[in-house]
Design an enzyme around this catalytic site. Structure first.
Site, PDB file in Angstrom:
ATOM      1  CG  LEU A   1      -1.993  -1.147   1.186  1.00 52.59           C
ATOM      2  CD1 LEU A   1      -2.541  -1.423   2.584  1.00 52.59           C
ATOM      3  CD2 LEU A   1      -3.117  -0.768   0.233  1.00 52.59           C
TER       4      LEU A   1
ATOM      5  CE1 TYR B   1       4.609   5.084   5.298  1.00 45.43           C
ATOM      6  CE2 TYR B   1       3.583   6.879   6.508  1.00 45.43           C
ATOM      7  CZ  TYR B   1       4.697   6.311   5.927  1.00 45.43           C
ATOM      8  OH  TYR B   1       5.900   6.975   5.968  1.00 45.43           O
ATOM      9  CB  CYS B   2       2.696   0.255   3.551  1.00 46.94           C
ATOM     10  SG  CYS B   2       3.117  -1.080   2.378  1.00 46.94           S
ATOM     11  N   PRO B   3       0.921  -1.482   6.375  1.00 47.17           N
ATOM     12  CG  PRO B   3      -1.119  -2.101   7.313  1.00 47.17           C
ATOM     13  CD  PRO B   3      -0.508  -1.132   6.341  1.00 47.17           C
TER      14      PRO B   3
ATOM     15  CE  LYS C   1       5.711   0.284   8.496  1.00 45.69           C
ATOM     16  NZ  LYS C   1       4.554  -0.207   7.721  1.00 45.69           N
TER      17      LYS C   1
END
Length: 280
Positions: free
Chosen positions: A93, A148-150, A161
């Site tokens: 993502l 975001y973009c896990p 993160k």
């Protein structure tokens, strides 16, 4: 870590450093570059590669992001905030790239039996472990909900993160890619992606579940360690780690044959983005 020998134990490393190419170096070129190197490494034309790269104010979307109901409006908003927008040729993502974010790619040849996917991820986790030894810092590799973009290989300290890892396999080669938020504000980057999804979803029900971004779950290494860390510092630690593991480092650029392959791959990226976003 896997019981197999570390993928970082290579006799030779080809180093392609593209961290100082400036704002004219676009992310579409970067993904075409890794595909090119995947082909070279996969065909034994090149030893394993470490490529380092930076892009200025770019949001890189994954294929899933193109399913957003109002993608065009969301992309237009990002551009109004001064960001380039591209769609990469792999899953995952949206992520934010800027001069405070260092990207590293490790490129290996797949073995006859096949290198299992976790072994590729583990190699990058191991490299970051060596890098952060210089700062007496430890981290966890687990999914951080709200980032975001896990993914299961999110790298974090105290639940915040600072890096995410992805992997692409092509023509016998493996590219393991990481974005490391070295400096700047992790939460500000996350706010940008939060608003992108808000505009892109436009309160519409979607079959694909997009992440609910909680900006406080993201931070840079400089923020987490409470000291000013710059990209060149992390690059030094990266190269030092590979050298300490016994590898000989060879600075390089693309060969004339690779440039031809790169131009073909770049055209594919341009075509992909024209179809997905209506832009070149």
């Amino acid at each position: 870590m896997s019981q197999q020998a570390s993928l970082l134990l290579q006799p030779n490393w080809r180093i392609i450093d593209q961290t100082s190419l400036g704002s004219s170096f676009e992310a579409k070129q970067s993904f075409a570059m890794d595909d090119t190197l995947c082909t070279s490494v996969g065909n034994s034309y090149s030893p394993p590669v470490l490529r380092s790269w930076i892009h200025h104010n770019t949001v890189v979307l994954g294929i899933q992001d193109t399913r957003l109901p109002d993608l065009s409006d969301a992309a237009t908003w990002l551009k109004s905030q001064g960001y380039h927008v591209i769609v990469r040729n792999s899953g995952g993502l949206a992520v934010v790239l800027d001069p405070g974010v260092l990207n590293l790619s490790l490129l290996f040849q797949d073995s006859e039996k096949g290198i299992e996917i976790n072994r590729g991820y583990d190699a990058m986790v191991e490299l970051v472990t060596y890098i952060l030894q210089d700062y007496a810092a430890s981290f966890e590799a687990r999914e951080i909900t709200g980032s975001y973009c896990p993914g299961s290989y999110d790298l974090s300290m105290n639940g915040k993160k600072f890096a995410g890892i992805s992997q692409r396999r092509l023509r016998g080669g493996i590219a393991v890619q990481i974005y490391l938020c070295v400096s700047g504000s992790g939460s500000e980057r996350a706010e940008l992606i939060k608003e992108f999804y808000k505009i892109g979803r436009n309160e519409t029900e979607t079959k694909f579940t997009f992440p609910t971004i909680i900006p406080s779950t993201m931070a840079s290494l400089s923020e987490l360690l409470g000291r000013n860390i710059a990209v060149p510092n992390i690059m030094y630690s990266t190269l030092h780690a590979l050298k300490n593991l016994g590898g000989k480092l060879h600075n390089s650029q693309l060969t004339s044959e690779e440039i031809i392959t790169f131009e073909t791959n770049l055209m594919r990226m341009i075509d992909r983005n024209e179809k997905a976003l209506g832009i070149s």
